[in-house]
Design an enzyme around this catalytic site. Sequence first.
Site, PDB file in Angstrom:
ATOM      1  N   GLU A  76       1.161  -1.518  -0.070  1.00 31.22           N
ATOM      2  CA  GLU A  76       0.071  -0.604  -0.071  1.00 31.22           C
ATOM      3  C   GLU A  76       0.819   1.433  -0.394  1.00 31.22           C
ATOM      4  O   GLU A  76       0.337   2.484   0.000  1.00 31.22           O
ATOM      5  CB  GLU A  76      -1.137   0.353   1.559  1.00 31.22           C
ATOM      6  CG  GLU A  76      -1.418  -1.203   1.101  1.00 31.22           C
ATOM      7  CD  GLU A  76      -2.972  -0.962   0.318  1.00 31.22           C
ATOM      8  OE1 GLU A  76      -2.847  -0.532  -0.833  1.00 31.22           O
ATOM      9  OE2 GLU A  76      -3.710  -1.931   0.941  1.00 31.22           O
ATOM     10  N   HIS A  95      -2.976   3.255   8.158  1.00 36.42           N
ATOM     11  CA  HIS A  95      -3.635   2.435   7.504  1.00 36.42           C
ATOM     12  C   HIS A  95      -3.905   0.523   8.293  1.00 36.42           C
ATOM     13  O   HIS A  95      -3.628  -0.152   8.740  1.00 36.42           O
ATOM     14  CB  HIS A  95      -3.825   2.328   6.083  1.00 36.42           C
ATOM     15  CG  HIS A  95      -4.608   1.186   5.581  1.00 36.42           C
ATOM     16  ND1 HIS A  95      -6.122   1.004   5.523  1.00 36.42           N
ATOM     17  CD2 HIS A  95      -4.561  -0.357   4.719  1.00 36.42           C
ATOM     18  CE1 HIS A  95      -6.853   0.669   5.007  1.00 36.42           C
ATOM     19  NE2 HIS A  95      -5.389  -0.512   4.657  1.00 36.42           N
ATOM     20  N   HIS A  97      -8.088  -2.619   9.742  1.00 33.26           N
ATOM     21  CA  HIS A  97      -9.332  -2.583   8.979  1.00 33.26           C
ATOM     22  C   HIS A  97      -9.500  -3.499   9.979  1.00 33.26           C
ATOM     23  O   HIS A  97     -10.223  -4.693  10.918  1.00 33.26           O
ATOM     24  CB  HIS A  97      -8.961  -4.426   8.276  1.00 33.26           C
ATOM     25  CG  HIS A  97      -8.669  -3.437   7.083  1.00 33.26           C
ATOM     26  ND1 HIS A  97      -6.856  -4.802   7.053  1.00 33.26           N
ATOM     27  CD2 HIS A  97      -8.189  -3.233   6.473  1.00 33.26           C
ATOM     28  CE1 HIS A  97      -6.863  -4.586   5.287  1.00 33.26           C
ATOM     29  NE2 HIS A  97      -6.937  -3.344   5.632  1.00 33.26           N
ATOM     30  N   HIS A 159     -13.255  -1.759   2.739  1.00 37.38           N
ATOM     31  CA  HIS A 159     -11.893  -2.382   2.870  1.00 37.38           C
ATOM     32  C   HIS A 159     -11.729  -1.663   4.229  1.00 37.38           C
ATOM     33  O   HIS A 159     -11.274  -2.314   4.738  1.00 37.38           O
ATOM     34  CB  HIS A 159     -11.178  -0.892   1.910  1.00 37.38           C
ATOM     35  CG  HIS A 159      -8.726  -1.257   1.275  1.00 37.38           C
ATOM     36  ND1 HIS A 159      -8.634  -1.453   0.394  1.00 37.38           N
ATOM     37  CD2 HIS A 159      -8.570  -1.793   2.426  1.00 37.38           C
ATOM     38  CE1 HIS A 159      -7.583  -1.754   1.005  1.00 37.38           C
ATOM     39  NE2 HIS A 159      -7.086  -2.082   1.656  1.00 37.38           N
TER      40      HIS A 159
END
Length: 427
Positions: A76, A95, A97, A159
């Site tokens: 990423e 970043h 989840h 995402h």
Amino acid sequence: MRLELLHPRNRIALIMELIYKNGMTTTSGGNISILDEEGNIWITPAGYDKGILTAKDIVCVRENGRVEGMHRPSSEFPFHAAIYRKRPDVKAVIHAHPPALVSFSIVRKVPDTNIIPQTKKFCGHVGYAPYQLPGSDELGESIANTFSTGSNAVIMENHGTVVGGSNLFEAFQRFECLEFSARSIINSQKLGGYKTLTDEQIISFENQDVNLPEADETVYHTDEKEIRHEICTYVKRACEQNLMISSHGSVSMRWRDNDFLITPTSLNRRFIGHSDIVQIKGGTREKGKYPSKAVKLHQAIYEQNPDIKCIINTQPPATMAFGISHSVFQTRTIPESYILLKDIPFIEFGDHLNGNETIPKLISKDTPIAIIKNDSIVVTGGNMLETFDRLEVAEFSAQSLIESTLLGDLVAIGQEEIDDLVEKFLK
């Protein structure tokens, strides 16, 4: 701890450990980067176990594109680089989840940050980035374009989420705060939905009068040092148990008479040290330090209630589901809940600001806890252990109440049983 003096490798490893241990990413998911003063990007490696990541595993991508390190940079990397290009003020990106925020991602919604003042302050307006292939330049542009509108936190369609900050610790506070907000909102939906604050109410919170005169000098006695240690120990424990997050929450303990010690404002709760705790003596604050914005509330509670020796106000996600939904918190469920918590009243938002005496006069031996709507839970006790135990029981009880809504109608303990509890345990 001067966290900003740590090498970028160490800062990234430290924050990734916190994110992983707090259940906000998986072994393979998520990435963190820092843009240093020379234009180099330090980033977590591709395909590496986040549970055992160390400083030596962090990869450096030099400004000229040369990669240095034992591993490949995260797949990423393109969107990290794109954010730094579009937002020169952003120096760190996270970043991952985390489950609650992914829930918003897959229904294509963003959390409302007006649920409590601190959430609005740390997260602001949450942006939304349309779906693109993970690791692609198109995803980088989609996210960076959303950041360029002024958002510091972005929900990525189907995402996860990405947040930025002027440094990694600010980015982590924003990330943690946003996941907390999402979890509180989801919990509140099981209670009938949530209420929000107006911008004017949030401004009133930010503009409240919390100034205390500065002491000419501060003397540190042995018993005072012991209190500092106890506060730091329990603040760390509260963060580890998700009863407090790094940007929210205040803890204080009575010292002598109405003098007390309290956590500072603005500092990351996870890294507070003994020297950060603020002494409040004779109505003055310790020289060179600024106490929590709740200092005047704590001061008034101590003055009104000589038996209270400790106060915690914080925003654990299950309890705050009641705080933002304004749903009745039914403590008459199991004996422990009622014995420790009694009946929990609600306080209107604003009645805890600028010296209002509503809470100090309400709190007592028979009412040790109150919930301030869209703000926090205020927990008191005769010592730190009793206060912390009440906080834990409140959060456990709140979670059980929320989950019970999926099973059937709640059946409370009857008044005769409550009278027996009062007779045996509370007289």
